[in-house]
Design an enzyme around this catalytic site. Structure first.
Site, PDB file in Angstrom:
ATOM      1  N   TYR A  88     -17.980 129.332 -84.566  1.00 13.36           N
ATOM      2  CA  TYR A  88     -18.666 130.421 -85.397  1.00 13.36           C
ATOM      3  C   TYR A  88     -19.995 130.702 -84.987  1.00 13.36           C
ATOM      4  O   TYR A  88     -21.086 129.810 -84.447  1.00 13.36           O
ATOM      5  CB  TYR A  88     -18.706 129.688 -86.962  1.00 13.36           C
TER       6      TYR A  88
ATOM      7  N   ASP B   4     -23.017 130.768 -85.828  1.00 15.31           N
ATOM      8  CA  ASP B   4     -24.209 130.295 -86.436  1.00 15.31           C
ATOM      9  C   ASP B   4     -24.298 128.686 -86.107  1.00 15.31           C
ATOM     10  O   ASP B   4     -25.104 128.049 -86.198  1.00 15.31           O
ATOM     11  CB  ASP B   4     -24.451 130.202 -87.811  1.00 15.31           C
ATOM     12  N   LYS B   5     -23.151 128.043 -85.365  1.00 18.24           N
ATOM     13  CA  LYS B   5     -23.226 126.774 -84.808  1.00 18.24           C
ATOM     14  C   LYS B   5     -24.010 126.419 -83.680  1.00 18.24           C
ATOM     15  O   LYS B   5     -24.569 127.536 -83.175  1.00 18.24           O
ATOM     16  CB  LYS B   5     -21.529 126.441 -84.534  1.00 18.24           C
ATOM     17  N   ASN B   6     -24.257 125.292 -83.527  1.00 18.04           N
ATOM     18  CA  ASN B   6     -25.132 124.977 -82.342  1.00 18.04           C
ATOM     19  C   ASN B   6     -24.720 125.478 -81.267  1.00 18.04           C
ATOM     20  O   ASN B   6     -25.496 125.853 -80.311  1.00 18.04           O
ATOM     21  CB  ASN B   6     -25.301 123.450 -82.323  1.00 18.04           C
TER      22      ASN B   6
END
Length: 368
Positions: free
Chosen positions: A183, A185-187
């Site tokens: 997704y 906004d994941k790292n």
């Protein structure tokens, strides 16, 4: 301009030129589903995480669901996981037809209580999903052999922990299968949805490849009932480009966490996250705790100053209408329930610097 909570747009600017060129090349080839671009990223991700193979899927929820299906889990089975997680973990279990069995988290680090897991196993337990929450890995060194002796699979929900390593071993490489979300906004975030299943036993590869692609690997040859959940090549391009920065970005997040500790460590009204101080936490989220009576007002005051925060998660899974049927009452998981009223996720992204951390910390101290 305020302080960003997360920064997918900043990451995009880093890869923009290479991504645009690669997309143009992809368009000229006309391979818009699957193909060598996806295979290349799968191979690179497997190498990065130290597993024999990785299988790209449509998103992180699908990764969990397809992983469970590949292990033959279904009606009559039980799968244990933690109440303190995003609802997708439990949704994936539910949609297999298995019964989700929840346990509480630890009182200090938000992570699944291993002792409660062991106490909750029954003859119907087929799998345990350990959630590496907020970017911090669960230490599975004792649970894995214990579960193996009992014929129980260990799955890792590594959605928030890409890049984390404990004792040199990557998140998503400890259990039978490791599941990731990409997704935005994941790292390690895509430019849309995406997911990955890490395979520690190559014997599971054939069924995973079939399940993600309508039950077969050859067009119009459907060997089992499958699903349509494939990692998009447009996303695979972005992920491949970002992967080379992931360790650098993880270290920046750990540095930012140390800055928060420097400015807020002596302030008794804020409880900072507990961690090991090593690479096993990549701080997907920086989650602190405050008095529940002041939490919402603090968030409002920070927002007035242009500082965006979040709450992950405001309603524990077992208290949502969706999973009322599990029969857990308020009070079933005291740590999870208490945390849901106290936690605040502070800004954490690769654009953070000491000035922004100092500003946030000073505003918190003034407000409390």
């Amino acid at each position: 301009m305020g302080i960003l909570f997360c920064s997918p747009q900043v990451e995009f600017e880093i890869i923009r030129e290479e991504w645009m060129k690669s997309i143009s090349d992809l368009g000229q080839r006309g391979v818009f589903v699957g193909g060598p671009v996806v295979s290349d990223f799968e191979e690179r991700f497997a190498e990065y995480t130290g597993v024999p193979a990785s299988v790209g899927v449509g998103n992180g929820t699908d990764a969990l669901f397809i992983a469970l299906k590949a292990l033959g889990i279904g009606p009559g089975d039980e799968v244990i996981t933690v109440a303190n997680t995003f609802i997708a973990t439990v949704e994936a279990i539910h949609h297999t037809g298995a019964l989700p069995v929840l346990v509480d988290c630890n009182a200090d680090d938000f992570l699944i209580d291993i002792k409660q897991v062991m106490a909750s196993v029954t003859s119907r337990t087929k799998a345990i999903i350990a959630v590496h929450l907020y970017g911090q890995m669960v230490d599975l060194k004792e649970l894995i052999p214990w579960a193996s002796e009992r014929g129980i699979f260990i799955l890792e929900d590594s959605a928030q922990a890409a890049g984390a390593r404990l004792k040199g071993k990557a998140a998503g490489s400890w259990g039978t299968l490791g599941c990731f979300s990409f997704y935005p906004d994941k790292n390690l975030g895509a430019l849309g949805d995406g997911g990955m299943i890490n395979v520690t036993s190559e014997s599971l590869l054939p069924v995973l490849h079939k399940l993600r692609n309508h039950g077969g690997v050859v067009r119009y040859q459907h060997e089992i009932p499958g699903f349509n959940s494939r990692l998009d090549p447009i996303q695979a391009i972005a992920l491949k480009l970002k992967l080379k920065y992931l360790d650098e970005w993880s270290e920046h997040r750990r540095l930012t966490a140390r800055m928060y500790e420097n400015y807020l460590g002596e302030f008794d009204s804020v409880i900072l996250p507990s961690h090991r101080g090593d690479e096993s936490h990549v701080f997907h989220l920086y989650v602190v705790r405050v008095d529940r009576k002041s939490r919402d007002e603090l968030r409002k005051q920070l927002q007035k100053k242009g500082i965006l925060t979040a709450v992950q998660y405001p309603v524990p899974v077992h208290l949502t209408p969706a999973f009322k049927y599990l029969g857990y009452e308020k009070g079933s998981f005291p740590n999870t329930e208490s945390f849901s009223e106290e936690i605040i996720s502070l800004p954490m992204n690769i654009q953070m610097n000491e000035a922004s951390v100092k500003t946030i910390s000073n505003e918190i101290i003034k407000s409390l």
